[in-house]
Design an enzyme around this catalytic site. Structure first.
Site, mmCIF file in Angstrom:
data_model
loop_
_atom_site.group_PDB
_atom_site.id
_atom_site.type_symbol
_atom_site.label_atom_id
_atom_site.label_comp_id
_atom_site.label_asym_id
_atom_site.label_seq_id
_atom_site.Cartn_x
_atom_site.Cartn_y
_atom_site.Cartn_z
ATOM 1 N N LYS A 85 1.712 -3.960 -2.825
ATOM 2 C CA LYS A 85 1.151 -2.979 -4.110
ATOM 3 C C LYS A 85 2.013 -1.947 -4.934
ATOM 4 O O LYS A 85 2.585 -0.945 -3.462
ATOM 5 C CB LYS A 85 0.092 -2.235 -4.415
ATOM 6 C CG LYS A 85 -0.525 -1.792 -5.851
ATOM 7 C CD LYS A 85 -1.668 -1.786 -6.027
ATOM 8 C CE LYS A 85 -2.359 -0.564 -5.432
ATOM 9 N NZ LYS A 85 -1.635 0.741 -5.940
ATOM 10 N N GLU A 100 -5.072 1.459 -13.720
ATOM 11 C CA GLU A 100 -5.694 3.383 -13.352
ATOM 12 C C GLU A 100 -5.893 4.177 -14.304
ATOM 13 O O GLU A 100 -4.860 4.345 -15.085
ATOM 14 C CB GLU A 100 -4.690 3.448 -12.035
ATOM 15 C CG GLU A 100 -5.694 4.929 -11.965
ATOM 16 C CD GLU A 100 -5.445 5.267 -10.168
ATOM 17 O OE1 GLU A 100 -5.925 6.394 -9.418
ATOM 18 O OE2 GLU A 100 -4.723 4.906 -9.501
ATOM 19 N N ASP A 157 -2.826 3.787 -0.280
ATOM 20 C CA ASP A 157 -1.880 5.057 0.351
ATOM 21 C C ASP A 157 -2.713 6.043 -0.526
ATOM 22 O O ASP A 157 -2.980 7.553 0.396
ATOM 23 C CB ASP A 157 -0.461 5.183 0.040
ATOM 24 C CG ASP A 157 -0.877 5.139 -1.778
ATOM 25 O OD1 ASP A 157 -1.237 5.129 -2.476
ATOM 26 O OD2 ASP A 157 0.337 5.616 -2.706
ATOM 27 N N SER A 158 -4.418 5.773 -0.822
ATOM 28 C CA SER A 158 -5.477 7.047 -0.821
ATOM 29 C C SER A 158 -5.588 7.196 0.380
ATOM 30 O O SER A 158 -6.298 8.497 0.778
ATOM 31 C CB SER A 158 -6.313 6.346 -1.726
ATOM 32 O OG SER A 158 -6.799 5.002 -0.768
ATOM 33 N N ASP A 198 -0.264 -0.592 -0.416
ATOM 34 C CA ASP A 198 0.647 -0.404 -1.145
ATOM 35 C C ASP A 198 1.630 0.501 -0.334
ATOM 36 O O ASP A 198 1.895 0.344 1.124
ATOM 37 C CB ASP A 198 -0.347 1.215 -1.581
ATOM 38 C CG ASP A 198 -1.033 1.327 -2.646
ATOM 39 O OD1 ASP A 198 -1.030 1.153 -3.190
ATOM 40 O OD2 ASP A 198 -1.441 2.120 -1.976
ATOM 41 N N GLU A 207 3.737 0.663 -7.164
ATOM 42 C CA GLU A 207 3.564 1.837 -8.808
ATOM 43 C C GLU A 207 4.522 2.059 -9.310
ATOM 44 O O GLU A 207 5.963 1.806 -8.983
ATOM 45 C CB GLU A 207 2.807 2.989 -8.105
ATOM 46 C CG GLU A 207 1.723 3.008 -7.740
ATOM 47 C CD GLU A 207 1.624 4.773 -7.195
ATOM 48 O OE1 GLU A 207 2.205 5.242 -8.369
ATOM 49 O OE2 GLU A 207 0.566 4.951 -6.689
#
Length: 284
Positions: free
Chosen positions: A132, A200, A63-64, A102, A134
């Site tokens: 992925k 991270e 999502d970066s 993500d 979070e």
């Protein structure tokens, strides 16, 4: 306008494993045998093809892309529909790498059922092999539901960019006694079925504690060298951005200077009439 459609695929780099497709058990074998693997973000088919041919084991449709491709100030605005487009682009260029995508902000937090629906969309429409997610122990039910539905999950702990406002900005997580909280989160997520845990911006010692506490592989970004895998955003690693890089980024190239030089040369040649030359045209 586009690149010529008959451009051949990139040849495999020297030393790349002959594995036809990197699977979860290959990453687990790396952990078991004390080996490493590399992971890079990817958002388009051409860069995915290059990274794939160089032997990168895991490609992350991050999502970066919200920051690096779309110009948003954070990862929060990117949508599921946009992630599907990026995912399709990457999976069309990756022949060997495991492709992880993500789950964007707002696509999984409400309930395990929402998480499953979002992940299924990314797998069916985007063609990715895993997702992925979070978050820590709160998301154990979500991870368990995803795994039960046949969706491989990489968990993401430590600094979680989607929670930057709740965390007080971009800050290292897990210092001091908080490191034990990372271990607890990681163990709970592993027990729920996560095939790997990404950390991270956590202290090296805390990352080592987590890695030693788990049987599944760990991946680090700003987490030191104890993890099984490492991941970087490709634009950071290849020096495409401007401004100061994060401490954990190593620049392996200065593409910004290379690209700017090439574009400036093109611009000058168009203006002075030296491009296109005779050899760039067609005869009768």
């Amino acid at each position: 306008m586009s690149a010529h459609p008959s451009t051949p695929a990139n040849p495999p780099a020297q030393g790349v494993s002959p594995v036809a497709r990197v699977r979860l058990h290959h990453l687990q074998a790396a952990k078991n045998e004390g080996r490493k693997f590399a992971m890079l973000t990817a958002y388009d088919t051409m860069m995915a093809g290059i990274f794939d041919s160089c032997g990168i084991e895991v490609l992350l449709v991050g999502d970066s892309a919200a920051n690096t491709v779309m110009g948003y100030s954070s990862t929060l605005p990117i949508t599921m529909e946009e992630m599907v487009v990026f995912a399709k682009s990457v999976t069309s260029g990756a022949r060997r790498a495991l492709v992880v995508c993500d789950l964007p902000f707002g696509s999984y937090e409400v309930s395990p059922e929402q998480a499953v629906a979002s992940a299924v969309k990314l797998m069916k429409e985007g063609g990715v092999h895993a997702v992925k997610l979070e978050g820590g122990q709160y998301f154990v039910p979500h991870v368990r539901a995803l795994v039960a539905a046949g969706v491989p999950v990489m968990a993401h702990i430590g600094f979680t960019p989607q929670s930057e406002h709740a965390l007080g900005g971009y800050r290292v997580q897990g210092r001091g006694e908080a490191g034990q909280g990372l271990v607890a989160d990681a163990r709970a997520l592993e027990a729920a079925g996560a095939f790997a845990v990404l950390m991270e911006m956590v202290p090296t010692e805390a990352a080592l504690l987590v890695d030693e506490s788990l049987s599944v592989p760990t991946v680090g970004i700003g987490a030191g060298g104890a993890t099984t895998g490492q991941v970087l955003v490709w634009q950071d690693m290849l020096g495409l951005g401007s401004g100061k890089s994060a401490r954990f980024v190593k620049k392996y190239a200065d593409l910004r200077t290379v690209v700017a030089g090439a574009v400036s040369a093109y611009h000058s040649e168009v203006l002075d009439g030296s491009f296109p030359a005779t050899e760039h045209g067609f005869g009768q």
